[in-house]
Design a protein around this motif. Sequence first.
Motif, PDB file in Angstrom:
ATOM      1  N   LEU A 126       4.873 -17.455 -12.093  1.00  0.00           N
ATOM      2  CA  LEU A 126       5.272 -16.262 -11.356  1.00  0.00           C
ATOM      3  C   LEU A 126       5.168 -15.024 -12.242  1.00  0.00           C
ATOM      4  CD1 LEU A 126       6.428 -15.161  -8.676  1.00  0.00           C
ATOM      5  CD2 LEU A 126       8.717 -15.558  -9.623  1.00  0.00           C
ATOM      6  N   ALA A 127       5.648 -15.142 -13.475  1.00  0.00           N
ATOM      7  CA  ALA A 127       5.571 -14.017 -14.407  1.00  0.00           C
ATOM      8  C   ALA A 127       4.123 -13.639 -14.688  1.00  0.00           C
ATOM      9  CB  ALA A 127       6.284 -14.371 -15.711  1.00  0.00           C
ATOM     10  N   TYR A 128       3.278 -14.634 -14.820  1.00  0.00           N
ATOM     11  CA  TYR A 128       1.857 -14.370 -15.065  1.00  0.00           C
ATOM     12  C   TYR A 128       1.231 -13.624 -13.891  1.00  0.00           C
ATOM     13  CZ  TYR A 128      -3.135 -15.121 -15.642  1.00  0.00           C
ATOM     14  OH  TYR A 128      -4.493 -14.924 -15.729  1.00  0.00           O
ATOM     15  N   GLU A 129       1.512 -14.084 -12.692  1.00  0.00           N
ATOM     16  CA  GLU A 129       0.906 -13.464 -11.512  1.00  0.00           C
ATOM     17  C   GLU A 129       1.409 -12.038 -11.284  1.00  0.00           C
ATOM     18  OE1 GLU A 129       1.280 -16.105  -8.144  1.00  0.00           O
ATOM     19  OE2 GLU A 129       0.591 -17.813  -9.334  1.00  0.00           O
ATOM     20  N   LEU A 130       2.587 -11.740 -11.798  1.00  0.00           N
ATOM     21  CA  LEU A 130       3.173 -10.401 -11.630  1.00  0.00           C
ATOM     22  C   LEU A 130       3.089  -9.571 -12.909  1.00  0.00           C
ATOM     23  CD1 LEU A 130       6.367 -11.445  -9.621  1.00  0.00           C
ATOM     24  CD2 LEU A 130       4.358 -10.261  -8.712  1.00  0.00           C
ATOM     25  N   ARG A 131       2.290 -10.020 -13.866  1.00  0.00           N
ATOM     26  CA  ARG A 131       2.274  -9.405 -15.199  1.00  0.00           C
ATOM     27  C   ARG A 131       1.823  -7.952 -15.201  1.00  0.00           C
ATOM     28  NH1 ARG A 131      -2.169 -12.175 -14.260  1.00  0.00           N
ATOM     29  NH2 ARG A 131      -4.223 -11.584 -15.123  1.00  0.00           N
ATOM     30  N   ASN A 132       0.999  -7.555 -14.248  1.00  0.00           N
ATOM     31  CA  ASN A 132       0.493  -6.179 -14.217  1.00  0.00           C
ATOM     32  C   ASN A 132       1.248  -5.314 -13.218  1.00  0.00           C
ATOM     33  OD1 ASN A 132      -1.537  -6.658 -16.178  1.00  0.00           O
ATOM     34  ND2 ASN A 132      -2.832  -7.602 -14.610  1.00  0.00           N
ATOM     35  N   THR A 133       2.484  -5.681 -12.972  1.00  0.00           N
ATOM     36  CA  THR A 133       3.354  -4.955 -12.041  1.00  0.00           C
ATOM     37  C   THR A 133       4.655  -4.603 -12.773  1.00  0.00           C
ATOM     38  OG1 THR A 133       4.640  -6.827 -11.191  1.00  0.00           O
ATOM     39  CG2 THR A 133       2.430  -6.490 -10.248  1.00  0.00           C
ATOM     40  N   PRO A 134       5.542  -3.850 -12.144  1.00  0.00           N
ATOM     41  CA  PRO A 134       6.826  -3.527 -12.785  1.00  0.00           C
ATOM     42  C   PRO A 134       7.797  -4.713 -12.876  1.00  0.00           C
ATOM     43  CG  PRO A 134       6.249  -1.869 -11.142  1.00  0.00           C
ATOM     44  CD  PRO A 134       5.329  -3.023 -10.931  1.00  0.00           C
ATOM     45  N   PHE A 135       7.452  -5.849 -12.277  1.00  0.00           N
ATOM     46  CA  PHE A 135       8.352  -6.998 -12.287  1.00  0.00           C
ATOM     47  C   PHE A 135       8.584  -7.530 -13.699  1.00  0.00           C
ATOM     48  CE2 PHE A 135       7.408  -7.234  -7.807  1.00  0.00           C
ATOM     49  CZ  PHE A 135       8.456  -7.960  -7.230  1.00  0.00           C
ATOM     50  N   LYS A 136       9.796  -8.057 -13.914  1.00  0.00           N
ATOM     51  CA  LYS A 136      10.126  -8.866 -15.076  1.00  0.00           C
ATOM     52  C   LYS A 136      10.745 -10.151 -14.548  1.00  0.00           C
ATOM     53  CE  LYS A 136       9.096  -5.720 -18.233  1.00  0.00           C
ATOM     54  NZ  LYS A 136       7.951  -5.874 -19.176  1.00  0.00           N
ATOM     55  N   VAL A 137      10.200 -11.293 -14.979  1.00  0.00           N
ATOM     56  CA  VAL A 137      10.639 -12.593 -14.484  1.00  0.00           C
ATOM     57  C   VAL A 137      10.967 -13.487 -15.675  1.00  0.00           C
ATOM     58  CG1 VAL A 137      10.062 -14.581 -13.047  1.00  0.00           C
ATOM     59  CG2 VAL A 137       9.043 -12.339 -12.535  1.00  0.00           C
TER      60      VAL A 137
END
Length: 245
Positions: free
Chosen positions: A178-189
């Motif tokens: 999940l963190a990898y898929e959201l790595r280029n977004t403001p998300f932190k997982v």
Amino acid sequence: MKTALVTGANKGIGFETAKQLLQQGFYVYIGCRDLEKGMQAVARLNTEGLNQVEAVQLDVTDQLSVAAARAAIGRKAGCLDVLINNAGISGGAPYTAIAASPEQFLAVFNTNVIGVARVTQAFLDLMQKAAHPRIVNVSSSVGSLTLQSDPAWPAYDYGKYAAYGASKAALNMYTVHLAYELRNTPFKVNAVCPGYTKTDFTGNNGGDVATAGRRIVKYALIDENGPNGRFFSEETHPGSGEIPW
């Protein structure tokens, strides 16, 4: 006002996490299977002057329940800033890989892994509207393959909970993806182990629940320079808190 959803939050670590987020100025949704118990939890928080909170019926193993909770929160909140995937079960005895039944494994994975994926996917669009969305998956050091296979680890000879440990290892892998898929977004997982804590889950053995809550909330509040896709257990590794997968 920032908003947060904490699953399994009518008691124990989830309740304490919700309480500490309220103290940080969040509007908190308490997700719980039994709405009546959730409302009782809200009443307890209200007695402490914490009023920006409400209970939402949410069974992480039920797609319709999750969808209904998403719709209810979406009608009230423009976005969701923080998701704490706290709901979890141990599966009960017997705990060993040899004796635990297939039904135990299915039940534990349905709550601890599939339930997390179900809730995360349902609320992801609402979180994408937040400026700095944060997801904390409540894991456990018993889900660390490295620690569990190390005879020098203090819990090596007693921290063996086959179904539960396997589910937390799977949850950790989900966190990585999940963190990898959201790595280029403001998300932190991130995955966080709150430590062995005195709750119903542990038969009221372990450390204080306030400390466990702080360990989780810490990673809900990280800024844009904070970690992403990491695994933390401050009980196991004081200091940085980061432990091996």
